[in-house]
Design a protein around this motif. Structure first.
Motif, short mmCIF file in Angstrom:
data_model
loop_
_atom_site.label_atom_id
_atom_site.label_comp_id
_atom_site.label_asym_id
_atom_site.label_seq_id
_atom_site.Cartn_x
_atom_site.Cartn_y
_atom_site.Cartn_z
N ARG A 6 53.28 45.10 11.11
CA ARG A 6 53.84 43.76 11.75
C ARG A 6 53.25 42.68 10.49
N MET A 7 54.13 41.84 10.17
CA MET A 7 53.82 40.71 9.17
C MET A 7 53.94 39.43 9.86
N ASP A 8 53.15 38.60 9.93
CA ASP A 8 53.28 37.22 10.50
C ASP A 8 53.17 36.42 9.09
N LYS A 26 63.03 35.62 -3.14
CA LYS A 26 62.41 36.76 -3.91
C LYS A 26 61.94 38.05 -3.01
N GLU A 27 61.78 37.41 -1.72
CA GLU A 27 61.52 38.28 -0.56
C GLU A 27 62.45 39.28 -0.42
N LYS A 28 63.78 38.55 -0.16
CA LYS A 28 64.93 39.59 0.01
C LYS A 28 65.13 40.41 -1.07
N TYR A 30 62.79 41.85 -3.09
CA TYR A 30 62.12 42.86 -2.95
C TYR A 30 62.00 43.82 -1.88
N SER A 31 62.46 43.41 -0.65
CA SER A 31 62.66 44.07 0.48
C SER A 31 63.68 45.00 0.21
N GLY A 32 64.95 44.34 -0.28
CA GLY A 32 66.22 45.05 -0.43
C GLY A 32 65.77 46.32 -1.37
N ASP A 42 62.97 50.44 7.70
CA ASP A 42 63.59 49.58 8.71
C ASP A 42 62.85 48.30 8.70
N ILE A 43 63.80 47.14 9.12
CA ILE A 43 62.82 46.00 9.43
C ILE A 43 63.85 45.04 10.26
N TRP A 44 62.72 44.65 11.35
CA TRP A 44 63.26 43.92 12.51
C TRP A 44 62.63 42.45 12.72
N ARG A 45 63.21 41.34 12.96
CA ARG A 45 62.64 40.34 13.20
C ARG A 45 62.23 40.21 14.55
N VAL A 46 60.85 39.34 14.78
CA VAL A 46 60.37 39.46 15.97
C VAL A 46 60.99 38.20 16.76
N GLU A 49 59.67 34.30 16.49
CA GLU A 49 58.50 34.28 15.56
C GLU A 49 59.03 34.31 14.06
N TYR A 50 58.23 33.69 13.20
CA TYR A 50 58.25 34.13 11.75
C TYR A 50 57.46 35.36 11.56
N ALA A 51 57.98 36.27 11.99
CA ALA A 51 57.30 37.66 11.96
C ALA A 51 58.21 38.91 11.89
N ASN A 52 58.01 39.88 11.52
CA ASN A 52 58.56 41.13 11.62
C ASN A 52 57.92 42.38 11.66
N TYR A 53 58.93 43.35 12.17
CA TYR A 53 58.03 44.82 12.37
C TYR A 53 58.97 45.70 11.22
N GLY A 70 52.37 43.56 -3.03
CA GLY A 70 53.42 43.09 -3.79
C GLY A 70 54.55 42.45 -3.25
N PHE A 71 54.68 42.18 -1.87
CA PHE A 71 55.58 40.99 -1.46
C PHE A 71 55.14 39.72 -2.07
N PRO A 72 56.20 39.18 -2.36
CA PRO A 72 56.20 37.60 -2.82
C PRO A 72 55.14 36.82 -1.73
N TYR A 76 50.65 34.73 2.23
CA TYR A 76 50.85 33.85 3.46
C TYR A 76 51.12 34.67 4.46
N MET A 77 50.77 35.99 4.30
CA MET A 77 51.09 36.64 5.76
C MET A 77 49.72 37.59 5.94
N ASP A 78 49.77 37.67 7.44
CA ASP A 78 48.79 38.38 8.15
C ASP A 78 49.53 39.83 8.41
O1 LIG Z 1 59.62 38.28 7.99
C1 LIG Z 1 60.20 37.70 6.78
O2 LIG Z 1 61.03 36.95 6.72
C2 LIG Z 1 58.95 38.09 5.60
C3 LIG Z 1 59.58 39.31 4.96
C4 LIG Z 1 58.68 40.13 4.69
C5 LIG Z 1 59.61 41.27 4.30
C6 LIG Z 1 60.66 40.87 4.38
O3 LIG Z 1 61.75 41.31 3.91
O4 LIG Z 1 60.96 39.44 4.87
#
Ligand SMILES: O=C(O)CC1=CCC(=O)O1
Length: 92
Positions: A6-8, A26-28, A30-32, A42-46, A49-53, A70-72, A76-78
């Motif tokens: 979980r990233m906040d 940049k995040e998009k 790296y994540s892609g 997988d990645i899902w928005r909470v 919130e400005y957070a994801n799982y 390595g995430f840009p 700024y993440m917890d």
């Molecule tokens: O949740 C976000 O927008 C930040 C983030 C972390 C990895 C990602 O792809 O986006």
């Protein structure tokens, strides 16, 4: 090994909208790349919130740490990480 993270994200109040937008681009990218490599499953928005799982399929803790740090937006993440094991009731 599978991990759930979980990233906040919290940007400083002083950060401009333009700088935030640059981080998001940049995040998009790296994540892609991680998703295309199969290391991020997988990645899902909470909702609300400005957070994801996100779920990672990596060799070990060190690989996961390298990916996460390595995430840009890392400064700024917890991040909270949960190791995952197969559930005995899973039919997959
Ligand atoms: O949740 C976000 O927008 C930040 C983030 C972390 C990895 C990602 O792809 O986006």
């Amino acid at each position: 090994m599978l991990f759930l993270a979980r990233m906040d994200v919290t940007f400083p109040e002083s950060m401009t909208a333009e700088t935030k937008a640059e981080f998001q681009v940049k995040e998009k990218e790296y994540s892609g790349n991680l998703q295309r490599e199969g290391r991020m499953r997988d990645i899902w928005r909470v909702v609300g919130e400005y957070a994801n799982y996100s779920v990672y399929d990596v060799a070990d803790n060190d690989e996961l740490h390298t990916i996460l740090s390595g995430f840009p937006m890392y400064p700024y993440m917890d991040i909270k990480v949960t190791p995952l094991a197969k559930h005995p009731n899973s039919i997959k």
